[in-house]
Design a protein around this motif. Structure first.
Motif, PDB file in Angstrom:
ATOM      1  N   CYS A  45       1.324  -1.197   0.485  1.00 42.30           N
ATOM      2  CA  CYS A  45      -0.205  -0.001  -0.172  1.00 42.30           C
ATOM      3  C   CYS A  45       0.673   1.366   0.543  1.00 42.30           C
ATOM      4  N   PRO A  46       0.513   2.294  -0.655  1.00 43.41           N
ATOM      5  CA  PRO A  46       1.473   3.017  -0.979  1.00 43.41           C
ATOM      6  C   PRO A  46       1.565   3.838   1.061  1.00 43.41           C
ATOM      7  N   ALA A  83      -8.277  -1.189  -4.475  1.00 41.29           N
ATOM      8  CA  ALA A  83      -9.567  -1.534  -3.066  1.00 41.29           C
ATOM      9  C   ALA A  83      -8.986  -2.429  -2.523  1.00 41.29           C
ATOM     10  N   ARG A  84      -8.320  -3.154  -1.850  1.00 45.38           N
ATOM     11  CA  ARG A  84      -7.004  -3.143  -1.232  1.00 45.38           C
ATOM     12  C   ARG A  84      -6.953  -1.993  -0.130  1.00 45.38           C
ATOM     13  N   CYS A  85      -6.049  -0.956  -0.795  1.00 52.05           N
ATOM     14  CA  CYS A  85      -5.346  -0.114   0.454  1.00 52.05           C
ATOM     15  C   CYS A  85      -6.872   0.590   0.693  1.00 52.05           C
ATOM     16  N   TYR A  86      -7.355   1.346   0.145  1.00 48.87           N
ATOM     17  CA  TYR A  86      -8.808   2.127   0.889  1.00 48.87           C
ATOM     18  C   TYR A  86      -9.986   1.716   0.369  1.00 48.87           C
ATOM     19  N   ARG A  87     -10.331   0.575   0.527  1.00 50.90           N
ATOM     20  CA  ARG A  87     -11.233   0.079  -0.087  1.00 50.90           C
ATOM     21  C   ARG A  87     -12.251   0.620  -1.186  1.00 50.90           C
ATOM     22  N   GLY A  88     -11.934   1.160  -1.564  1.00 50.87           N
ATOM     23  CA  GLY A  88     -12.139   1.897  -2.733  1.00 50.87           C
ATOM     24  C   GLY A  88     -12.044   1.823  -4.455  1.00 50.87           C
ATOM     25  N   ARG A  89     -12.111   2.582  -5.560  1.00 47.62           N
ATOM     26  CA  ARG A  89     -11.983   2.105  -6.861  1.00 47.62           C
ATOM     27  C   ARG A  89     -11.380   3.361  -7.352  1.00 47.62           C
ATOM     28  N   LEU A  90     -10.616   3.435  -8.662  1.00 51.68           N
ATOM     29  CA  LEU A  90     -10.110   4.227  -8.844  1.00 51.68           C
ATOM     30  C   LEU A  90     -11.571   5.400  -9.481  1.00 51.68           C
ATOM     31  N   ALA A  91     -10.844   6.980  -9.367  1.00 49.15           N
ATOM     32  CA  ALA A  91     -12.017   7.788  -9.172  1.00 49.15           C
ATOM     33  C   ALA A  91     -13.195   7.903 -10.919  1.00 49.15           C
ATOM     34  N   SER A  92     -14.459   7.614 -10.548  1.00 47.20           N
ATOM     35  CA  SER A  92     -15.419   8.343 -11.031  1.00 47.20           C
ATOM     36  C   SER A  92     -15.405   9.744 -11.488  1.00 47.20           C
ATOM     37  N   ILE A  93     -15.879  10.537 -12.060  1.00 49.36           N
ATOM     38  CA  ILE A  93     -15.869  11.707 -12.736  1.00 49.36           C
ATOM     39  C   ILE A  93     -17.650  12.430 -12.273  1.00 49.36           C
ATOM     40  N   HIS A  94     -17.982  13.111 -11.752  1.00 49.09           N
ATOM     41  CA  HIS A  94     -19.122  13.387 -12.046  1.00 49.09           C
ATOM     42  C   HIS A  94     -20.416  15.102 -12.506  1.00 49.09           C
ATOM     43  N   SER A  95     -18.726  15.508 -12.902  1.00 48.49           N
ATOM     44  CA  SER A  95     -19.347  17.196 -12.914  1.00 48.49           C
ATOM     45  C   SER A  95     -17.216  17.864 -12.506  1.00 48.49           C
ATOM     46  N   GLU A  96     -17.825  19.560 -14.019  1.00 50.97           N
ATOM     47  CA  GLU A  96     -16.697  19.528 -14.001  1.00 50.97           C
ATOM     48  C   GLU A  96     -16.209  19.975 -12.360  1.00 50.97           C
ATOM     49  N   SER A  97     -16.898  20.895 -12.109  1.00 56.37           N
ATOM     50  CA  SER A  97     -16.111  20.735 -10.445  1.00 56.37           C
ATOM     51  C   SER A  97     -15.456  19.873  -9.176  1.00 56.37           C
ATOM     52  N   VAL A  98     -15.755  19.000  -9.384  1.00 52.55           N
ATOM     53  CA  VAL A  98     -14.684  17.394  -9.383  1.00 52.55           C
ATOM     54  C   VAL A  98     -13.524  17.321 -10.229  1.00 52.55           C
ATOM     55  N   ASN A  99     -13.699  17.439 -11.917  1.00 49.66           N
ATOM     56  CA  ASN A  99     -12.786  17.445 -12.174  1.00 49.66           C
ATOM     57  C   ASN A  99     -11.563  18.095 -12.104  1.00 49.66           C
ATOM     58  N   GLN A 100     -12.197  19.570 -11.784  1.00 54.90           N
ATOM     59  CA  GLN A 100     -10.861  20.689 -11.541  1.00 54.90           C
ATOM     60  C   GLN A 100     -10.215  20.460 -10.108  1.00 54.90           C
ATOM     61  N   LYS A 101     -10.940  20.133  -9.460  1.00 52.07           N
ATOM     62  CA  LYS A 101     -10.499  19.932  -7.557  1.00 52.07           C
ATOM     63  C   LYS A 101      -9.906  18.655  -7.895  1.00 52.07           C
TER      64      LYS A 101
END
Length: 182
Positions: A45-46, A83-101
Motif C-alpha cells: 500500500c502507498p 480496493a485493497r488499501c482504501y476499500r475503494g475504486r479508481l475515481a469516477s468523475i461526474h461534474s466539472e467542479s470535481v474534475n477541476q479539484k
C-alpha cells in the motif's frame, strides 16, 4: 464461415483486434486477469508520503473522499491498490467542479502529466462505449481534442491531464500515478 465466426466473436467482445490480427481465436480473459502474474507479490500500500487524501463536498450533502497516489502503477494494478488499501475504486468523475479539484490536487501532488481515473473505453466500428469501473452512470466527460481515439475493437483506459484537466484514453498497461475514490 470462419470470417463470419471471427466477426461474430469480435462483435460480442470475445476476441481482441490483436487476436484477430495474429489469427488467435481463443477467448480473452478480462483485463484484470491479464495483469496478474503468478508468483509475483502484490505491491505494498502507498505510504503517507506517496499519497494525499482529500474530501470534496457533493450534491445533496454527500461528501466524496479521494486519495491521490504518486506511486506509478498500471491501470488495473492501481484499481487493485484502491480496493485493497482504501476499500475503494479508481475515481469516477461526474461534474466539472470535481474534475477541476482532482486536476488541481494531481498537478500539485504528483510529478507526472497525467493520472489514472476509473474510466474505460471500448471501440466497436464507429461507436465508442465509455464506462466507469465502479459501474456508476457516465453523465459527464471532459475529453481532450481527438479523444477518445476511435480504433476498431480497441479497449483503452482513461487518464486525467494534470495541466488542463482534459481526459485521454491510453493503453491500460502504462504506469502512472492515480486517484482513488473511497
Amino acid at each position: 464461415m470462419k470470417l463470419f465466426l471471427v466477426l461474430a466473436l469480435a462483435l460480442l467482445g470475445a476476441v481482441s483486434a490483436r487476436q484477430i490480427h495474429e489469427g488467435h481465436l481463443k477467448q480473452e480473459g478480462t483485463a484484470e486477469q491479464d495483469e496478474v502474474k503468478p508468483g509475483e507479490p502484490e505491491p505494498p500500500c502507498p505510504t503517507e508520503s506517496e499519497s494525499f487524501r482529500m474530501t470534496v463536498p457533493g450534491e445533496e450533502g454527500r461528501t466524496y473522499r479521494y486519495v491521490a497516489v504518486n506511486n506509478c502503477q498500471t491501470f488495473w494494478n492501481a484499481d487493485k491498490l484502491c480496493a485493497r488499501c482504501y476499500r475503494g475504486r479508481l475515481a469516477s468523475i461526474h461534474s466539472e467542479s470535481v474534475n477541476q479539484k482532482l486536476r488541481n490536487v494531481a498537478r500539485c501532488r504528483t510529478n507526472q502529466g497525467q493520472v489514472w481515473i476509473g474510466g474505460t473505453t471500448f471501440h466497436l466500428f464507429w461507436h465508442v462505449n465509455c464506462s466507469w469501473i465502479d459501474r456508476s452512470h457516465w453523465n459527464y466527460s471532459n475529453w481532450a481534442h481527438g479523444n477518445p481515439h476511435r480504433r476498431f475493437l480497441w479497449k483503452k483506459c482513461v487518464a486525467l491531464s494534470t495541466s488542463g484537466g482534459h481526459w485521454r484514453n491510453i493503453g491500460c498497461s502504462t504506469s502512472m500515478p492515480f486517484i482513488c475514490e473511497y
